[in-house]
Motif scaffolding. Structure first.
Motif, PDB file in Angstrom:
ATOM      1  N   ILE A   1       0.817  -1.216   0.000  1.00 29.36           N
ATOM      2  CA  ILE A   1       0.000   0.000   0.000  1.00 29.36           C
ATOM      3  C   ILE A   1       0.853   1.271   0.000  1.00 29.36           C
ATOM      4  O   ILE A   1       0.370   2.343  -0.381  1.00 29.36           O
ATOM      5  CB  ILE A   1      -0.997   0.027   1.187  1.00 29.36           C
TER       6      ILE A   1
ATOM      7  N   ARG B   1      -2.002   3.984  -0.130  1.00 29.63           N
ATOM      8  CA  ARG B   1      -3.314   3.859  -0.767  1.00 29.63           C
ATOM      9  C   ARG B   1      -3.973   2.626  -0.174  1.00 29.63           C
ATOM     10  O   ARG B   1      -3.531   1.495  -0.394  1.00 29.63           O
ATOM     11  CB  ARG B   1      -3.183   3.723  -2.282  1.00 29.63           C
TER      12      ARG B   1
ATOM     13  N   SER C   1     -12.383   2.631  -5.419  1.00 29.46           N
ATOM     14  CA  SER C   1     -11.016   3.134  -5.577  1.00 29.46           C
ATOM     15  C   SER C   1     -10.356   3.285  -4.210  1.00 29.46           C
ATOM     16  O   SER C   1     -11.015   3.590  -3.206  1.00 29.46           O
ATOM     17  CB  SER C   1     -11.039   4.483  -6.305  1.00 29.46           C
ATOM     18  N   ALA C   2      -9.053   3.063  -4.158  1.00 27.85           N
ATOM     19  CA  ALA C   2      -8.305   3.119  -2.904  1.00 27.85           C
ATOM     20  C   ALA C   2      -8.316   4.536  -2.338  1.00 27.85           C
ATOM     21  O   ALA C   2      -8.330   5.519  -3.079  1.00 27.85           O
ATOM     22  CB  ALA C   2      -6.872   2.645  -3.138  1.00 27.85           C
ATOM     23  N   SER C   3      -8.323   4.633  -1.025  1.00 25.33           N
ATOM     24  CA  SER C   3      -8.314   5.939  -0.369  1.00 25.33           C
ATOM     25  C   SER C   3      -6.918   6.253   0.142  1.00 25.33           C
ATOM     26  O   SER C   3      -6.142   5.363   0.492  1.00 25.33           O
ATOM     27  CB  SER C   3      -9.318   5.957   0.787  1.00 25.33           C
ATOM     28  N   ALA C   4      -6.601   7.545   0.181  1.00 26.28           N
ATOM     29  CA  ALA C   4      -5.290   7.973   0.657  1.00 26.28           C
ATOM     30  C   ALA C   4      -5.159   7.698   2.149  1.00 26.28           C
ATOM     31  O   ALA C   4      -6.124   7.802   2.911  1.00 26.28           O
ATOM     32  CB  ALA C   4      -5.089   9.457   0.371  1.00 26.28           C
TER      33      ALA C   4
END
Length: 368
Positions: free
Chosen positions: A51, A71, A79-82
């Motif tokens: 990640i 991520r 979608s991946a989150s910060a």
């Protein structure tokens, strides 16, 4: 003897009321409701590498850790989150004291002005904490233009809001948690800002649970003693550390109040808490403040306020904040206000705070 057994039994029961996390393990503590607790994920080290893109982007560094951009995959395939991934350096026999302590504390906390933990990794000697990503950087960077942060000067209203939100976070830690918590390292670089200049207090590696805690003075211990190393960890930061703590070695809630006073003075003046190159300590300004702040004339107050604001500030609010700083700096820890007293004083004397609160209540009612 019966009291000791009773207290031990209560502590054991609290630990048994553990928070279930992904991976079939549990961590002692309280973290809001069960649904939120279950969202705190336990990851393997390989997942931490994945990640963070094998630790490719550094977003922050400290004495005992490095923070990387990450991520984090979202449940349901979105979608991946910060995320911000804090990796601890070193680990002792299994994990460093700071890592275990911070993880345990963070799993207990739920407050809008305290950074939220999303996951962790405790594989072997590796330690990582995964936090929500707060996009605005640190208050230190924003105030002092460090870390490539060249945005416009932080407005007076934003500074007042940050001071009040931080006071509320400290009140939560000191008085509203089941186990009271001393943060131990309140400073502008441990305050994160979002895009609307709302603040999030972070870095609980120096925190202590309970009303106070004795740390043996270093002169009484051999240099190889683990207590010396531990004292170095929770010592605090130059310019922010309470002189009373340096004298006694006793960590108290009122140490946080002193550090908060330094940070508020930093917000008012725009000056750094400590300048090693010039040997300047911001708190020394307190000696030159009028004891009766209400009698400070307009020019005295104006000379203390950050000149980058070009006079765009509220005189009475500045006077009130300076008065609060004086109380936080009192040599007697008993005279310093509690966190709840600070919140109350700010509500009563800083007019824009009541306005902000009414706006927040209006927003919440609309959301409902």
């Amino acid at each position: 003897m019966g009291i000791v057994k009773f207290l031990r039994s209560k502590l054991l029961n609290r630990r048994r009321a553990a928070v279930h996390v992904e991976g079939g393990e549990s961590c002692s503590g309280r973290c809001g409701d069960a649904a939120e607790a279950a969202a705190v994920k336990r990851l393997e080290w390989g997942e931490i590498e994945r990640i963070t893109g094998r630790f490719s982007v550094v977003v922050g560094e400290g004495g005992f850790s490095t923070v990387y951009m990450g991520r984090l995959p979202v449940c349901g395939g979105g979608s991946a989150s910060a995320a911000a991934v804090k990796v601890h350096c070193g680990g002792g026999e299994r994990l460093s004291l700071a890592f275990k302590q911070e993880l345990d504390l963070l799993l207990r906390l739920k407050h809008e002005n305290i950074v939220r933990i999303l996951g962790y990794c405790d594989d072997a000697d590796q330690g990582a904490l995964i936090f929500e990503y707060v996009s605005g950087g640190t208050l230190y960077d924003r105030l002092h233009g460090r870390g490539g942060n060249k945005r416009s000067t932080l407005s007076w209203k934003s500074r007042v809001k940050i001071a009040f939100q931080l006071a509320q976070a400290i009140e939560y830690l000191h008085e509203r948690c089941i186990v009271h918590i001393i943060h131990g390292d309140i400073k502008s670089s441990n305050v994160l800002l979002d895009g609307d200049s709302n603040c999030k207090l972070c870095d609980f590696g120096s925190a202590k649970m309970g009303f106070s805690s004795m740390i043996p003075p270093p002169s009484s211990l051999p240099s190889s003693s683990p207590y010396v190393r531990r004292k170095n960890i929770i010592m605090g930061s130059p310019g922010y550390t309470d002189p009373a703590y340096l004298r006694t070695g006793i960590a108290l809630k009122k140490n946080d109040i002193y550090s908060f006073g330094v940070l508020v003075l930093e917000l008012v003046t725009g000056l750094e808490a400590f300048r090693a190159d010039k040997g300047l300590v911001l708190a020394s300004m307190a000696a030159h403040m009028a004891k009766d702040v209400d009698r400070m004339d307009v020019s005295e107050v104006t000379n203390m306020v950050d000149p980058r604001l070009r006079g765009d500030f509220n005189m009475e609010e500045a006077r009130a904040l300076i008065g609060l700083v004086r109380l936080c700096f009192d040599e007697s820890t008993l005279v310093r206000p509690t966190a709840s007293c600070m919140v109350k004083m700010m509500k009563e004397k800083v007019s824009s705070i009541s306005f902000m609160n009414s706006n927040l209540r209006h927003k919440l009612s609309n959301d409902l």
